[in-house]
Write a protein that holds these residues in place. Structure first.
Motif: not given
Length: 121
Positions: A39-40, A69-78, A80-82
């Motif tokens: 997530v972050m 099935k997908l293995n996903l990340t939110l670390k490059e989502n603006d 969650f970066r903020r």
């Protein structure tokens, strides 16, 4: 075979939250997981603070398993970066050393310094 591939960004809907991560689904019903560590970069104690069932987020595909099935990340989502950058700003209270004994006199001495620091933020 799935149409999703590593590195692709997809919109997913959160369908469930567990202590270890969030279960998600793409608009065309492909299931996936966002592990809590994806997530972050900061430590997350409670995933419900950042995600909720029904929420739609943009995630990046880290991997596609053999069953699709997908293995996903939110670390490059603006967004969650903020959130990470907000956490970098520490409260004055974070500076108080746990081992340090704070009494009324030492609080009186530290108060002007804390007020000056709070004005900077």
């Amino acid at each position: 075979m799935t149409k999703y591939h590593k590195g692709q960004f997809v919109k997913v809907k959160v369908t469930g939250i567990q202590p270890y991560g969030a279960f998600v689904e793409t608009l065309d019903h492909v299931e996936g997981l966002i592990h809590i560590s994806e997530v972050m970069n900061d430590y997350i104690h409670n995933l419900n603070v950042f995600l909720s069932v029904g929420q739609i987020v943009k995630a990046k595909v880290l991997d596609v398993s053999s069953d699709g099935k997908l293995n996903l990340t939110l670390k490059e989502n603006d967004y969650f970066r903020r959130q990470e950058r907000k956490k970098e700003k520490k409260s004055v209270l974070d500076e108080i050393n746990q081992e340090q004994t704070i009494g009324f006199e030492s609080l009186r001495q530290k108060l002007p310094e804390w007020i000056n620091k709070s004005d900077l933020y």
